[in-house]
Design a protein around this motif. Structure first.
Motif, PDB file in Angstrom:
ATOM      1  N   LYS A  82      -3.117   9.859   6.228  1.00 14.34           N
ATOM      2  CA  LYS A  82      -1.774   9.343   6.527  1.00 14.34           C
ATOM      3  C   LYS A  82      -1.261   8.597   5.309  1.00 14.34           C
ATOM      4  O   LYS A  82      -1.878   7.637   4.856  1.00 14.34           O
ATOM      5  CB  LYS A  82      -1.839   8.403   7.738  1.00 14.34           C
ATOM      6  N   ASP A 141       5.882   1.233   6.338  1.00 15.56           N
ATOM      7  CA  ASP A 141       6.141   1.424   7.761  1.00 15.56           C
ATOM      8  C   ASP A 141       6.944   0.238   8.298  1.00 15.56           C
ATOM      9  O   ASP A 141       6.383  -0.790   8.658  1.00 15.56           O
ATOM     10  CB  ASP A 141       4.811   1.560   8.515  1.00 15.56           C
ATOM     11  N   ASP A 149       0.142   1.210   4.576  1.00  9.80           N
ATOM     12  CA  ASP A 149       0.090   2.266   5.591  1.00  9.80           C
ATOM     13  C   ASP A 149      -0.142   3.664   4.993  1.00  9.80           C
ATOM     14  O   ASP A 149      -0.159   4.659   5.708  1.00  9.80           O
ATOM     15  CB  ASP A 149       1.381   2.234   6.424  1.00  9.80           C
ATOM     16  N   GLU A 176       4.621   6.490  14.183  1.00  6.75           N
ATOM     17  CA  GLU A 176       5.062   7.532  13.250  1.00  6.75           C
ATOM     18  C   GLU A 176       3.889   8.247  12.579  1.00  6.75           C
ATOM     19  O   GLU A 176       4.028   9.402  12.184  1.00  6.75           O
ATOM     20  CB  GLU A 176       5.993   6.922  12.191  1.00  6.75           C
ATOM     21  N   THR A 184      -4.349   4.562   8.907  1.00  7.40           N
ATOM     22  CA  THR A 184      -4.087   3.228   9.452  1.00  7.40           C
ATOM     23  C   THR A 184      -3.184   3.463  10.655  1.00  7.40           C
ATOM     24  O   THR A 184      -1.976   3.260  10.603  1.00  7.40           O
ATOM     25  CB  THR A 184      -3.356   2.370   8.402  1.00  7.40           C
TER      26      THR A 184
HETATM   27 ZN    ZN Z   1       2.204   3.285  10.521  1.00  5.10          ZN
END
Ligand code: ZN
Ligand code: BES
Ligand code: MN
Length: 498
Positions: free
Chosen positions: A264, A269, A287, A348, A373
């Motif tokens: 990710k 974020d 993030d 997300e 994360t």
């Molecule tokens: Zn996030």
């Protein structure tokens, strides 16, 4: 960094610092007794005075000692020898290295008393290498007055000349792993104004070039072409267009399995329209730690030239708010055709990974590990220092758990009972992107599972351990580089056990 393994009387080792690790119950025998003798009984005296006992993490720095060639001595406690393991030894050595890395250009030699059966000297030499590299880099990239400096040299003091050669390889591998962790750490520590999808991708491209990985970058048009609507929905609210990075290390025999590492890479974020409140947004430059972990691990896999097929995928997106942001109630059709109702724009990460995972499957991955994360819920469940593991394949998960154990990293498996599948069901689409109040780390994993097409897969939620809120004696606050070593170990064992 200069590195060497030496075999000398400890008092004769030349360095700015001689670090001596000794156990709480270590007796003064062998080289430790010799050192004590050369220092005129100083160590015994310190023990008698109760000034140094070898308790875990205990430090005593002594400058300018008569009888010592090194400029300074640093005693570090290892704790009880019978209770020693890799993570305890690492804690002690990291504490010592961090103590001496406050000055520029230090050369350091590490010696230690006998450690019992749970650790080999090769294990320790590797830990020394990694700690020397990781402990010399802080998070003060932007501070005008630096508080931490890379060491100029590291020596490991071997207990026999015969051992010295094989230990050199261990020490050097430790350095390599530390460098991989520092790639991850630097990327995570850099703010979102510098590391956004395009720059993260360029950074990956540079690392790939330096380490001999193949690298392909998919830009926003490519992602549209790939039907990655779930990932694109998250990117929609940002002025920064998304990227996907694909790294390839295809060194395995033809038709041998392919391990995929997926990360990710949400470079910031904000939560989107479900905006984060208060302090929750403060550290959200972290993030993209999953993507940075993929890059760090891939760099080491390439440098070690492992004879296997590994691909690394980084889903790079910024989750922001503007007039075009994706909205609650939106229904997205992911790349694999699954429809998703967006019920919270702050969930997300799973939307980004959904499409990257389905792309990964189509790249021919036979085994998939993703790092993210992903949820605060995982931090609530396991605390800040432990990674959560979630799987559809116990065998692959067991391999990761034992790889983690072998490197001293803390990973704990969470359940994936069928009943959790109910929680992401939805009236308007196939699934929704949140699972309600309870079991949030697991419902997030259940969501991801919908995109791996039944391939053996493990999801690692690193929301807690990837970013430390404060300094501790044994580690710098900020990015930690956790899981890089576990992934490299997994890859090393992949060949024989796939
Ligand atoms: Zn996030
Ligand atoms: N990036 C966060 C998770 C996170 C939290 C990472 C704390 C590091 C530290 C993730 O995108 C997120 O916001 N998750 C939500 C999910 C929720 C809306 C279902 C969370 O955990 O609150
Ligand atoms: Mn979020």
């Amino acid at each position: 960094m200069e590195n060497r393994v030496v075999h000398e009387r400890w008092s004769k080792v030349d360095a700015d610092w001689l670090i001596v690790g000794y156990g709480q119950d270590s007796s003064f025998t062998g080289p430790l007794a010799e050192l004590d003798e050369d220092l005129g009984g100083k160590l015994q005296k310190l023990k008698e005075l109760d000034d140094f006992n070898g308790k875990p993490g205990e430090l005593l720095a002594i400058p300018d000692i008569k009888g010592l060639t090194a400029k300074r001595l640093l005693l570090v406690g290892l704790g009880k020898v019978a209770e020693l393991n890799k993570s305890r030894v690492e804690k002690a050595i990291m504490t010592a290295v961090r103590h001496v890395s406050g000055r520029e250009n230090m050369t350091v030699a590490v010696a230690h008393s006998k450690l019992g059966k749970s650790l080999t000297n090769a294990d320790v030499a590797l830990i020394v290498g990694t700690s020397a590299v990781v402990g010399g880099v802080g998070q003060g990239l932007y501070q005008s007055e630096k508080k931490r400096f890379p060491l100029a040299g590291i020596s490991y003091v071997a207990s026999s000349a015969r051992e010295a050669k094989s230990l050199t390889a261990s020490l050097q591998k430790g350095l390599l792993l530390g460098e991989a962790m520092n790639i991850t750490r630097e990327l995570v520590n850099r703010p979102a104004s510098e590391i956004f999808p395009a720059t993260l991708a360029t950074y990956a491209e540079n690392v790939a070039r330096q380490t001999g990985l193949e690298c392909t970058i998919l830009d926003e048009h490519d992602l549209v072409h790939e039907n990655m609507n779930s990932l694109l929905a998250v990117a929609q609210g940002s002025d920064q267009p998304p990227r996907m990075v694909v790294l390839r290390h295809l060194k395995g025999p033809k038709n041998s399995p392919t391990l995929a590492l997926v990360g990710k890479g949400v470079t910031f974020d904000s939560g989107g329209l479900s905006l984060k409140l208060g302090d929750n947004m403060l550290t959200m430059k972290c993030d993209m730690a999953g993507a940075a972990t993929v890059l760090g691990a891939m760099s080491a896999i390439a440098r070690l030239d492992l004879p296997i097929n590994v691909i690394g995928l980084m889903g790079c997106v910024e989750n922001m708010v503007n007039g075009n942001s994706f909205k609650l109630g939106d229904i997205l059709t992911a790349r694999n055709g699954v429809t998703i109702e967006v019920q919270n724009t702050d969930a997300e990460g799973r939307l980004v990974l959904a499409d990257v995972l389905s792309y990964t499957v189509d790249q021919g991955a036979t085994h998939i590990v993703d790092m993210a994360t992903l949820t605060g819920a995982c931090v609530v469940a396991l605390g800040e220092d432990v990674t959560g593991a979630f799987t559809n394949d116990q065998e692959l998960c067991d391999r990761i758990l034992s790889a983690a154990e072998g490197t001293g990293e803390l990973v704990w498996q969470m359940p994936m009972f069928d009943l959790y599948d109910e929680l992401i069901k939805c009236d308007t689409a196939d699934i929704r992107n949140v699972g309600g109040r309870w079991g949030g780390a697991i419902t997030a994993a259940k969501f991801l599972e919908r995109f791996v097409d039944g391939k053996p897969w493990v999801h690692l939620d690193i929301a807690g351990p990837s970013f430390a809120s404060s300094n501790k004696p044994a580690r710098e606050g900020g990015a930690t580089g956790c899981i890089v070593r576990t992934l490299v170990t997994l890859a090393e064992n992949f060949n024989t056990k796939s």
